[in-house]
Design an enzyme around this catalytic site. Structure first.
Site, PDB file in Angstrom:
ATOM      1  N   GLU A 167     -15.211  17.867  10.184  1.00 49.95           N
ATOM      2  CA  GLU A 167     -14.032  18.739  10.274  1.00 49.95           C
ATOM      3  C   GLU A 167     -14.200  19.794  11.365  1.00 49.95           C
ATOM      4  O   GLU A 167     -13.238  20.128  12.062  1.00 49.95           O
ATOM      5  CB  GLU A 167     -13.727  19.387   8.924  1.00 49.95           C
ATOM      6  CG  GLU A 167     -13.429  18.410   7.796  1.00 49.95           C
ATOM      7  CD  GLU A 167     -12.351  17.379   8.108  1.00 49.95           C
ATOM      8  OE1 GLU A 167     -11.432  17.661   8.908  1.00 49.95           O
ATOM      9  OE2 GLU A 167     -12.433  16.269   7.558  1.00 49.95           O
TER      10      GLU A 167
ATOM     11  N   HIS B  48     -13.263  18.413  14.614  1.00 51.56           N
ATOM     12  CA  HIS B  48     -11.808  18.464  14.819  1.00 51.56           C
ATOM     13  C   HIS B  48     -11.387  19.813  15.397  1.00 51.56           C
ATOM     14  O   HIS B  48     -10.571  19.869  16.316  1.00 51.56           O
ATOM     15  CB  HIS B  48     -11.057  18.245  13.500  1.00 51.56           C
ATOM     16  CG  HIS B  48     -10.839  16.820  13.142  1.00 51.56           C
ATOM     17  ND1 HIS B  48     -10.170  15.928  13.947  1.00 51.56           N
ATOM     18  CD2 HIS B  48     -11.202  16.116  12.039  1.00 51.56           C
ATOM     19  CE1 HIS B  48     -10.121  14.746  13.360  1.00 51.56           C
ATOM     20  NE2 HIS B  48     -10.752  14.832  12.193  1.00 51.56           N
TER      21      HIS B  48
ATOM     22  N   CYS C 271     -11.508   8.595   9.143  1.00 59.87           N
ATOM     23  CA  CYS C 271     -10.727   9.790   9.480  1.00 59.87           C
ATOM     24  C   CYS C 271      -9.250   9.512   9.231  1.00 59.87           C
ATOM     25  O   CYS C 271      -8.748   8.448   9.604  1.00 59.87           O
ATOM     26  CB  CYS C 271     -10.965  10.143  10.951  1.00 59.87           C
ATOM     27  SG  CYS C 271     -10.091  11.616  11.504  1.00 59.87           S
TER      28      CYS C 271
END
Length: 179
Positions: free
Chosen positions: A145, A148, A102
């Site tokens: 993603e 996130h 990441c």
């Protein structure tokens, strides 16, 4: 446009749920272009808006890895995408363990178990609803993603001990580079 700064853990923005995008305008389009540029400059495969300090449900990715043999027909495993307000509508029971890294947790990679296939709904930059069936690294990147956008770092999928060790390493990295 100058590349944007990537937020590095620990940072509370990375553990905050992003808000829905209510309209796609020139400002959002410029943000997406800057996100792609930032992602490419950092040599990443994907980048969520929260990773540049913008708490909006947007991520970009460009997966140009070799297609995996034996993937089911109708599932994409490569491509360049911008996903706005993404929502996974289907996850496979079959799971796979692969190493992930990441941009917000530099110099680390960890083996993470995730579903192998998925279906995701999202809006594109033209404000059109899209549906994508994904497999391979594309499916993994979408899940990473989307985590996130939900305020979840990928290391949260580790055991508590491994998570604590990863965060200590991240804190040490951040202290060293903030001097």
């Amino acid at each position: 446009m100058p590349k944007l700064s990537i937020v590095v853990a620990p940072d509370e923005r990375l553990t905050t749920r992003a808000s829905e995008v209510t309209g796609i305008n020139d400002k959002i389009k410029e943000l997406v272009n800057d996100m792609f540029e930032t992602m490419y400059n950092a040599e990443g495969l994907g980048l969520a808006a929260v990773q540049i300090g913008v708490l909006k449900r947007i991520f970009v990715m460009d997966i140009q890895l070799e297609d995996i043999k034996g993937e089911p027909v109708g599932y994409e495993s490569t491509g360049k995408f911008c996903m706005i307000n993404p929502e996974i509508t289907e996850l496979s029971d079959e799971q796979v363990i692969l190493k992930e890294g990441c941009l917000s947790i530099p110099e680390q990679s960890h083996e993470i178990r995730r579903p192998k296939y998925l279906t995701v709904k999202y809006k594109d930059l033209n404000n059109k609803e899209q549906t994508l069936k994904a497999s391979g690294w594309l499916a993994r990147c979408i899940q990473h993603e989307l985590d996130h956008l939900n305020g979840i770092l990928y290391i949260r999928h580790l055991s508590k001990l491994k998570y604590d060790m990863a965060m200590k390493k991240a804190e040490k990295f951040k202290r060293h580079y903030e001097r």
